[in-house]
Each structure stands twice: as structure tokens, then as C-alpha cells.
Design a protein around this motif. Sequence first.
Motif, PDB file in Angstrom:
ATOM      1  N   VAL A  50       8.065 -21.597  10.441  1.00 50.10           N
ATOM      2  CA  VAL A  50       7.034 -20.779   9.816  1.00 50.10           C
ATOM      3  C   VAL A  50       6.340 -19.941  10.880  1.00 50.10           C
ATOM      4  O   VAL A  50       5.910 -20.451  11.898  1.00 50.10           O
ATOM      5  N   ASP A  51       6.265 -18.639  10.633  1.00 54.16           N
ATOM      6  CA  ASP A  51       5.517 -17.733  11.496  1.00 54.16           C
ATOM      7  C   ASP A  51       4.352 -17.216  10.675  1.00 54.16           C
ATOM      8  O   ASP A  51       4.534 -16.458   9.722  1.00 54.16           O
ATOM      9  N   PHE A  52       3.163 -17.632  11.031  1.00 54.00           N
ATOM     10  CA  PHE A  52       1.978 -17.267  10.263  1.00 54.00           C
ATOM     11  C   PHE A  52       1.606 -15.797  10.409  1.00 54.00           C
ATOM     12  O   PHE A  52       0.829 -15.275   9.616  1.00 54.00           O
ATOM     13  N   THR A  53       2.148 -15.125  11.432  1.00 54.71           N
ATOM     14  CA  THR A  53       1.733 -13.766  11.737  1.00 54.71           C
ATOM     15  C   THR A  53       1.884 -12.826  10.546  1.00 54.71           C
ATOM     16  O   THR A  53       1.059 -11.946  10.348  1.00 54.71           O
ATOM     17  N   ASN A  54       2.912 -12.968   9.750  1.00 57.39           N
ATOM     18  CA  ASN A  54       3.162 -12.043   8.642  1.00 57.39           C
ATOM     19  C   ASN A  54       2.538 -12.488   7.321  1.00 57.39           C
ATOM     20  O   ASN A  54       2.907 -11.973   6.271  1.00 57.39           O
ATOM     21  N   LEU A  55       1.620 -13.409   7.342  1.00 57.06           N
ATOM     22  CA  LEU A  55       0.914 -13.792   6.124  1.00 57.06           C
ATOM     23  C   LEU A  55      -0.310 -12.905   5.974  1.00 57.06           C
ATOM     24  O   LEU A  55      -1.149 -12.831   6.865  1.00 57.06           O
ATOM     25  N   TYR A  56      -0.399 -12.212   4.867  1.00 53.70           N
ATOM     26  CA  TYR A  56      -1.522 -11.304   4.629  1.00 53.70           C
ATOM     27  C   TYR A  56      -1.685 -11.071   3.137  1.00 53.70           C
ATOM     28  O   TYR A  56      -0.813 -11.395   2.343  1.00 53.70           O
ATOM     29  N   VAL A  57      -2.835 -10.515   2.794  1.00 51.31           N
ATOM     30  CA  VAL A  57      -3.127 -10.125   1.415  1.00 51.31           C
ATOM     31  C   VAL A  57      -3.459  -8.643   1.439  1.00 51.31           C
ATOM     32  O   VAL A  57      -4.266  -8.195   2.262  1.00 51.31           O
ATOM     33  N   VAL A  58      -2.831  -7.888   0.553  1.00 51.34           N
ATOM     34  CA  VAL A  58      -3.090  -6.448   0.478  1.00 51.34           C
ATOM     35  C   VAL A  58      -4.391  -6.241  -0.293  1.00 51.34           C
ATOM     36  O   VAL A  58      -4.521  -6.671  -1.440  1.00 51.34           O
ATOM     37  N   LEU A  59      -5.348  -5.586   0.336  1.00 53.54           N
ATOM     38  CA  LEU A  59      -6.624  -5.303  -0.313  1.00 53.54           C
ATOM     39  C   LEU A  59      -6.581  -3.972  -1.067  1.00 53.54           C
ATOM     40  O   LEU A  59      -7.127  -3.854  -2.153  1.00 53.54           O
ATOM     41  N   SER A  60      -5.923  -2.993  -0.468  1.00 57.34           N
ATOM     42  CA  SER A  60      -5.744  -1.710  -1.153  1.00 57.34           C
ATOM     43  C   SER A  60      -4.539  -0.998  -0.557  1.00 57.34           C
ATOM     44  O   SER A  60      -4.218  -1.166   0.608  1.00 57.34           O
ATOM     45  N   GLY A  61      -3.854  -0.229  -1.365  1.00 55.58           N
ATOM     46  CA  GLY A  61      -2.667   0.494  -0.927  1.00 55.58           C
ATOM     47  C   GLY A  61      -1.413  -0.116  -1.521  1.00 55.58           C
ATOM     48  O   GLY A  61      -1.453  -1.177  -2.148  1.00 55.58           O
ATOM     49  N   GLU A  62      -0.326   0.593  -1.339  1.00 56.74           N
ATOM     50  CA  GLU A  62       0.970   0.153  -1.872  1.00 56.74           C
ATOM     51  C   GLU A  62       1.844  -0.382  -0.739  1.00 56.74           C
ATOM     52  O   GLU A  62       2.106   0.315   0.238  1.00 56.74           O
ATOM     53  N   VAL A  63       2.269  -1.622  -0.892  1.00 60.44           N
ATOM     54  CA  VAL A  63       3.134  -2.261   0.101  1.00 60.44           C
ATOM     55  C   VAL A  63       4.292  -2.895  -0.649  1.00 60.44           C
ATOM     56  O   VAL A  63       4.100  -3.562  -1.669  1.00 60.44           O
ATOM     57  N   ALA A  64       5.500  -2.683  -0.107  1.00 59.05           N
ATOM     58  CA  ALA A  64       6.681  -3.279  -0.719  1.00 59.05           C
ATOM     59  C   ALA A  64       6.610  -4.790  -0.606  1.00 59.05           C
ATOM     60  O   ALA A  64       6.169  -5.317   0.421  1.00 59.05           O
ATOM     61  N   PRO A  65       7.031  -5.511  -1.641  1.00 60.42           N
ATOM     62  CA  PRO A  65       7.015  -6.982  -1.575  1.00 60.42           C
ATOM     63  C   PRO A  65       7.876  -7.488  -0.416  1.00 60.42           C
ATOM     64  O   PRO A  65       8.979  -7.011  -0.187  1.00 60.42           O
ATOM     65  N   GLY A  66       7.343  -8.440   0.318  1.00 63.39           N
ATOM     66  CA  GLY A  66       8.077  -9.047   1.434  1.00 63.39           C
ATOM     67  C   GLY A  66       8.016  -8.240   2.719  1.00 63.39           C
ATOM     68  O   GLY A  66       8.681  -8.592   3.686  1.00 63.39           O
ATOM     69  N   ALA A  67       7.239  -7.155   2.743  1.00 61.29           N
ATOM     70  CA  ALA A  67       7.136  -6.330   3.953  1.00 61.29           C
ATOM     71  C   ALA A  67       6.363  -7.090   5.022  1.00 61.29           C
ATOM     72  O   ALA A  67       5.476  -7.893   4.721  1.00 61.29           O
ATOM     73  N   SER A  68       6.677  -6.803   6.278  1.00 62.85           N
ATOM     74  CA  SER A  68       5.966  -7.456   7.375  1.00 62.85           C
ATOM     75  C   SER A  68       4.557  -6.877   7.500  1.00 62.85           C
ATOM     76  O   SER A  68       4.237  -5.829   6.935  1.00 62.85           O
ATOM     77  N   LEU A  69       3.727  -7.567   8.243  1.00 63.95           N
ATOM     78  CA  LEU A  69       2.357  -7.109   8.460  1.00 63.95           C
ATOM     79  C   LEU A  69       2.359  -5.748   9.143  1.00 63.95           C
ATOM     80  O   LEU A  69       1.587  -4.861   8.774  1.00 63.95           O
ATOM     81  N   GLU A  70       3.235  -5.585  10.101  1.00 62.47           N
ATOM     82  CA  GLU A  70       3.331  -4.308  10.810  1.00 62.47           C
ATOM     83  C   GLU A  70       3.710  -3.182   9.858  1.00 62.47           C
ATOM     84  O   GLU A  70       3.131  -2.098   9.899  1.00 62.47           O
ATOM     85  N   ALA A  71       4.664  -3.441   8.972  1.00 64.70           N
ATOM     86  CA  ALA A  71       5.074  -2.425   8.000  1.00 64.70           C
ATOM     87  C   ALA A  71       3.932  -2.095   7.049  1.00 64.70           C
ATOM     88  O   ALA A  71       3.724  -0.931   6.692  1.00 64.70           O
ATOM     89  N   ALA A  72       3.168  -3.101   6.644  1.00 61.83           N
ATOM     90  CA  ALA A  72       2.034  -2.868   5.749  1.00 61.83           C
ATOM     91  C   ALA A  72       0.975  -2.019   6.431  1.00 61.83           C
ATOM     92  O   ALA A  72       0.375  -1.139   5.804  1.00 61.83           O
ATOM     93  N   ARG A  73       0.768  -2.245   7.691  1.00 59.99           N
ATOM     94  CA  ARG A  73      -0.209  -1.445   8.421  1.00 59.99           C
ATOM     95  C   ARG A  73       0.288  -0.024   8.643  1.00 59.99           C
ATOM     96  O   ARG A  73      -0.497   0.916   8.655  1.00 59.99           O
ATOM     97  N   GLU A  74       1.595   0.130   8.846  1.00 58.84           N
ATOM     98  CA  GLU A  74       2.168   1.461   9.063  1.00 58.84           C
ATOM     99  C   GLU A  74       1.997   2.366   7.847  1.00 58.84           C
ATOM    100  O   GLU A  74       1.795   3.569   7.995  1.00 58.84           O
ATOM    101  N   VAL A  75       2.084   1.810   6.639  1.00 61.07           N
ATOM    102  CA  VAL A  75       1.928   2.636   5.439  1.00 61.07           C
ATOM    103  C   VAL A  75       0.451   2.888   5.135  1.00 61.07           C
ATOM    104  O   VAL A  75       0.140   3.583   4.172  1.00 61.07           O
ATOM    105  N   GLY A  76      -0.447   2.356   5.931  1.00 65.22           N
ATOM    106  CA  GLY A  76      -1.862   2.625   5.789  1.00 65.22           C
ATOM    107  C   GLY A  76      -2.585   1.732   4.797  1.00 65.22           C
ATOM    108  O   GLY A  76      -3.701   2.040   4.386  1.00 65.22           O
ATOM    109  N   ALA A  77      -1.983   0.623   4.428  1.00 65.77           N
ATOM    110  CA  ALA A  77      -2.625  -0.290   3.490  1.00 65.77           C
ATOM    111  C   ALA A  77      -3.713  -1.089   4.204  1.00 65.77           C
ATOM    112  O   ALA A  77      -3.582  -1.430   5.380  1.00 65.77           O
ATOM    113  N   ALA A  78      -4.776  -1.381   3.487  1.00 67.55           N
ATOM    114  CA  ALA A  78      -5.816  -2.259   4.008  1.00 67.55           C
ATOM    115  C   ALA A  78      -5.374  -3.689   3.720  1.00 67.55           C
ATOM    116  O   ALA A  78      -5.142  -4.064   2.576  1.00 67.55           O
TER     117      ALA A  78
END
Length: 144
Positions: free
Chosen positions: A50-78
Motif C-alpha cells: 500500500v502506498d498512501f501517497t495517492n489517496l485523496y478526495v477530489v473537492l472540486s474539478g474533474e478527475v478520471a477515476p483511479g488517477a494518481s495524485l500528481e495527475a489530479a493536480r495536473e488537471v487543476g483539481a482541488a
Amino acid sequence: MIKEFRDFIAKGNVMDMAVGIIIGAAFTAIVKSMVGDLINPIVGLFLGGVDFTNLYVVLSGEVAPGASLEAAREVGAAVFAYGAFIMAVINFLIIAFVVFMLVRYVNKVKDMALREEEETTAEAEPSGPSELDVLLEIRDALKR
């Protein structure tokens, strides 16, 4: 003002602090590598990979399911990146334990060196008469 600055820099405490900061920076790199490259993989193995680094909750914005934290940040999601926080806490605890063990070892070495120094000092003292013996001799000589 230049003279005051030169005097400040020339003090031993400033030089000791500078050496401490430089060694601390080098030590930080060693500890960071030890935690990231040696200890975290072992912890991950015990936790089933288990790598906890990629556990997150999207507060706003569109993120593909299963995307990494880095990918979620790249698309500008909070994102609420609680996994990164958990990993930071785990890393802190590991680093704190390693530093504790290091300080504990250094203190043991210091104590051993201090004991050896005390033993050699005790052995090096001359075994002549004590101060009390000398004073008693003077008293006896004055009585005569």
C-alpha cells in the motif's frame, strides 16, 4: 559595523553553528535516502504494498477515476491529499526514530570516552600524601 560583523563571525559559536548546518544538510540527504529507499519499501511490504501517497478526495474539478495524485493536480483539481499527509507522518516517525537511535549511540560513545578519560586521569594522579596529611605534619611540627 564591519568590525562588529567580523567579531561576530570570528566567534567560535558561529563557526560551530555553520559546521552543524552543513553537516545537517548532508545528514538530511542520507536520512531521506535511507527512509525513501530502504525503510519505506519494507514498510510497504508489511502493509501489502500500500502506498498512501495517492489517496485523496477530489473537492472540486474533474478527475478520471483511479488517477494518481500528481495527475489530479495536473488537471487543476482541488484535492484533499490525506494520503500524502499520512506518508509524511510515517516518514517523520521513521526519521525521528533513526535520529533517536543515532543520538543514543553517540551518547553511549561519549560516555565511554568520558569514563576512559576519568580512569586515565585517576591513574595519572601522583600517589603522594594528601592535603590533610601535609596539614597534620605541619601542625605536629609547630607543636614541637
